[in-house]
Design a protein around this motif. Sequence first.
Motif, short mmCIF file in Angstrom:
data_model
loop_
_atom_site.label_atom_id
_atom_site.label_comp_id
_atom_site.label_asym_id
_atom_site.label_seq_id
_atom_site.Cartn_x
_atom_site.Cartn_y
_atom_site.Cartn_z
N ASN C 37 -12.23 -15.16 -24.00
CA ASN C 37 -11.65 -15.25 -22.66
C ASN C 37 -12.66 -15.82 -21.67
O ASN C 37 -12.33 -16.68 -20.84
N GLU C 40 -13.01 -19.46 -22.31
CA GLU C 40 -11.85 -20.18 -21.76
C GLU C 40 -12.02 -20.37 -20.25
O GLU C 40 -11.74 -21.45 -19.72
N ARG C 44 -12.27 -23.91 -18.07
CA ARG C 44 -11.52 -24.20 -16.83
C ARG C 44 -12.49 -24.52 -15.70
O ARG C 44 -12.24 -25.42 -14.89
N GLU D 40 -9.64 -26.33 -24.15
CA GLU D 40 -9.10 -25.05 -23.67
C GLU D 40 -8.01 -24.55 -24.62
O GLU D 40 -7.95 -23.37 -24.95
N ILE D 43 -9.59 -23.09 -27.68
CA ILE D 43 -10.15 -21.74 -27.45
C ILE D 43 -9.01 -20.72 -27.51
O ILE D 43 -9.14 -19.66 -28.13
N ARG D 44 -7.88 -21.06 -26.87
CA ARG D 44 -6.72 -20.15 -26.95
C ARG D 44 -6.28 -19.99 -28.40
O ARG D 44 -5.92 -18.90 -28.85
N LYS D 47 -8.42 -17.47 -30.11
CA LYS D 47 -8.04 -16.09 -29.79
C LYS D 47 -6.85 -15.65 -30.65
O LYS D 47 -6.83 -14.54 -31.18
#
Lengths: 110, 110, 110, 110
Positions: C37, C40, C44, D40, D43-44, D47
Amino acid sequence: MEQSDPIGHEEHCHTGGAERKSHHSDKAKSNLTSRLNRIEGQIRGLKGMIERDTYCDDVLNQIAAVQSALNSVGKLLLEHHLNSCVIERIQEGDHDVVKELMSTMNKLIK
Amino acid sequence: MEQSDPIGHEEHCHTGGAERKSHHSDKAKSNLTSRLNRIEGQIRGLKGMIERDTYCDDVLNQIAAVQSALNSVGKLLLEHHLNSCVIERIQEGDHDVVKELMSTMNKLIK
Amino acid sequence: MEQSDPIGHEEHCHTGGAERKSHHSDKAKSNLTSRLNRIEGQIRGLKGMIERDTYCDDVLNQIAAVQSALNSVGKLLLEHHLNSCVIERIQEGDHDVVKELMSTMNKLIK
Amino acid sequence: MEQSDPIGHEEHCHTGGAERKSHHSDKAKSNLTSRLNRIEGQIRGLKGMIERDTYCDDVLNQIAAVQSALNSVGKLLLEHHLNSCVIERIQEGDHDVVKELMSTMNKLIK
């Protein structure tokens, strides 16, 4: 760290003549050479470790140490290059030096 | 790639005695040694390049080549280590080998 | 660092069924997830920096920070993998786990 | 690859005003932003992989892919930086840009 050199062996970039050269001061040269001598000794040490069946983990740790010593030499050279050739050639309006530098960086940044 | 060795110089991990050893087959040893000889020659080449004021970009490219050759030796050793000591010691119930391996990996993965 | 888990959510390797799984304890999962997290959020942040024309040097420093955070996640996963799947499968006599591990290491050691 | 921009959104380095800025062309900005969007998403994805107990080896391979994508962004930014701020500031006689660049390189070359 590096003091000015009264004898005038300044670091600079030779662009005249047949090929491009990078001139290091005597002090810089002896610093780089003694680092490379130490690395050469470490490589010979690695050969001895293999010969004597040294435990792999210890050999791998020694390899990581050589990598790190070699990286330091690379950083010193890069710093010298930026401070001599890159500055000089950009000041002369020769921007190809940036293209060459970028192609070298692409090999060093992994 | 690596053929089985009829003479029986198998790769294995010596854990008896005073210190831990990693035994490489003759073939593996000569492969590693000739790679390290080549790297030693490259290091001597780097010293000559510094001595002759070779253009930094070319020296940096040569350093990247040595790094890559050294990485290959590291990977061969790691592969040997996994296939001998790591497998043997785990089979003997000795899980400390994993702790040691992880501490080595932390130095190699940067 | 990681305490034993009284509820029994031990870390282990599922090899039964259609596909291989890696089970992390709840604690390990929440550690990994909160690290991802944060990463991430850093990505951003990088997009915002580009949008606002932030000075490249600062953006490059932030990229180095993300690389380092991602490396930490990789090392945690590797450690978990060694302590669960690698140990378990070697104990079951399944040495293919070493081949797979080596192919992964070849991507991580650069 | 990058064509000249008729509207004049050239890439350059702002040194006036309160803080230093790096201006990217619209095309460069949208290239960097779409790369960061993809990262991004990766990365999600990581997870989700942790959540679903995906086999560690597969997660580690995905981490290596993200590292590599992030390196590409870093190289694009470095190239932009060299071609704008580094050239401009050296031409203005401001050599501090080299010191800053070297300190950034020390973080990127590992």
